[in-house]
Scaffold this motif. Structure first.
Motif: not given
Length: 455
Positions: A145, A147-148, A252, A255-256, A259-260
């Motif tokens: 992802s 975010n990772e 993105v 649901e992300e 955090e993003f």
């Protein structure tokens, strides 16, 4: 330093770019001899990195650790400028090689092709690598992802001399941003690791050699983002205007998003373009709206500064600027197909410019909701008026209406910019309509985004 990974003893034609070297992946060759390697090193002045990676670290060498050590010693006797050593080799061997060959710059590398290690695990790996004096400490891990990948960039930003390489398509953008957070090395080629860019893309599109730790970060978020030409346009503008900035594309999902936003602020991203399905979902994160934007109920551009997020929508103005090159809006009947974020922006702008607006959507409730918000007409995709001046396809469907409903000689626009001539526009062309291409809207709105970010 960008290393172009190759699998043959051939220097790519006209490889003269400063800051670019060759990674010779010996472990992926069917065979090689020490003499061939020595000849290759003598034939070029380019920086050369030799890599002989074992299978457990993602390489192709399968003759066992003892044989690998023997080959590494023989290769190091040639005194290459760079050499890759795996972090999990015998510690005494690593130390001996570093001590015995001081002319060679060592890249100590760790690979995980399955997952991102936990923060605690990454810290332990980094500290173990730091016990050896190396040119850089390369940590390459598989991310799934955006975010990772952002977390990996933040790790690199906080740890000196790390070169963090997020592998996989989800981490591709971070291969560019690595230079901004302090990565010492990067890799290009496209064939030796998942998510690699070609060397041409890194240099010609992203101007990688010019990036530095003061470079401002901009990008596109949404899903999908692959077909967007935004990276070509914005990086081209940055280069032309001498702006120290880079623009990347990041997938993105809704649901992300939460955090993003937090990760992007921590990383220091300066601005974003926003595409589907996030144009409406981004609203709760906006601290300040440009004039008229809050009423639209959709955002496609963010500026981030001083811990605040500023939002605007350039879709509507971009689309109407393109249409008004052919026809003024005042008093004209405009039909919008779709009721998503792009339709919202265009509907509001068309109404503001004096048009009579109809919003038609497959789900009539969504059309009704938008129409009631901005004060216009609504209906289903089957309820197209018999007479109108302009028809705009704001859906992702190839041809969302019965072709017979397209009025001959009217103006037809599709917000989709790839392909340029969509099925909808081809059908409209057969009806002698004046065409407005999605790329015209894209260029107009992108120009306005640049102004919102910088001027």
């Amino acid at each position: 330093m960008i290393f172009l990974s190759i699998l043959l003893f051939q220097i790519p034609f006209l490889l003269t770019q400063q800051g670019v070297g060759i990674e010779l992946r010996l472990d992926l060759m069917e065979r090689f001899t020490l003499e061939e390697v020595a000849h290759f090193l003598s034939e070029t002045d380019l920086p050369i990195l030799l890599t002989l990676r074992k299978a457990s670290q993602g390489g192709g060498f399968q003759e066992g650790e003892e044989k690998q050590e023997e080959w590494i010693e023989r290769l190091l006797s040639l005194e290459p400028e760079f050499f890759d050593l795996e972090w999990d080799m015998r510690e005494s061997f690593i130390q001996e090689m570093i001590s015995r060959y001081p002319k060679t710059k060592f890249i100590l590398s760790f690979h995980d092709f399955e997952k991102v290690p936990s923060d605690a695990e990454l810290e332990l790996i980094y500290q173990k690598m730091r016990s050896f004096e190396a040119f850089t400490y390369k940590i390459a891990v598989k991310v799934t992802s955006t975010n990772e990948a952002l977390k990996m960039l933040l790790f690199a930003k906080k740890h000196p001399n790390v070169s963090m390489i997020p592998m996989g398509e989800s981490g591709q953008f971070a291969r560019i941003l690595g230079k901004v957070v302090g990565n010492v090395v990067a890799y290009a080629g496209g064939k030796t690791a998942p998510g690699q860019f070609t060397l041409e893309e890194m240099i010609d599109v992203y101007h990688y050699p010019l990036l530095n730790q003061n470079t401002k970060i901009y990008g596109l978020i949404g899903d999908p983002v692959e077909k967007s030409p935004g990276h070509f346009y914005h990086n081209g503008v940055f280069q032309k205007k001498g702006i120290d900035a880079v623009y990347v594309k990041m997938r993105v999902r809704p649901e992300e998003l939460d955090e993003f936003i937090h990760l992007s602020q921590e990383l220091g991203i300066s601005g974003l373009s926003v595409t589907i399905p996030l144009k409406e979902k981004i609203l709760p994160y906006i601290d300040w709206f440009d004039e008229g934007t809050q009423e639209i109920g959709a955002i496609n551009t963010l500026r981030m500064e001083g811990g605040k997020i500023f939002g605007t929508n350039t879709d509507g103005k971009g689309a109407l600027d393109a249409i008004e090159k052919k026809m003024g809006m005042r008093g004209k009947k405009v039909i919008l197909l779709g009721a998503g974020g792009a339709a919202r922006g265009i509907a509001c702008e068309a109404k503001a410019r004096g048009a009579e607006v109809f919003v038609l959507n497959r789900t009539v409730e969504r059309a009704k909701e938008l129409a009631e918000e901005i004060g216009c007409f609504f209906g289903s995709l089957e309820e197209i008026p018999a007479v109108y001046d302009c028809l705009i396809n704001c859906t992702s469907e190839l041809l969302p209406i019965d072709p017979a409903k397209i009025v001959e000689g009217s103006i037809a626009m599709d917000v989709v910019y790839f392909p340029k001539l969509t099925s909808f526009l081809k059908t409209a062309m057969d009806k002698q309509c004046q065409l407005v291409y999605g790329e015209e809207m894209f260029l107009n709105q992108a120009m306005r985004q640049t102004s919102f970010w910088f001027f």
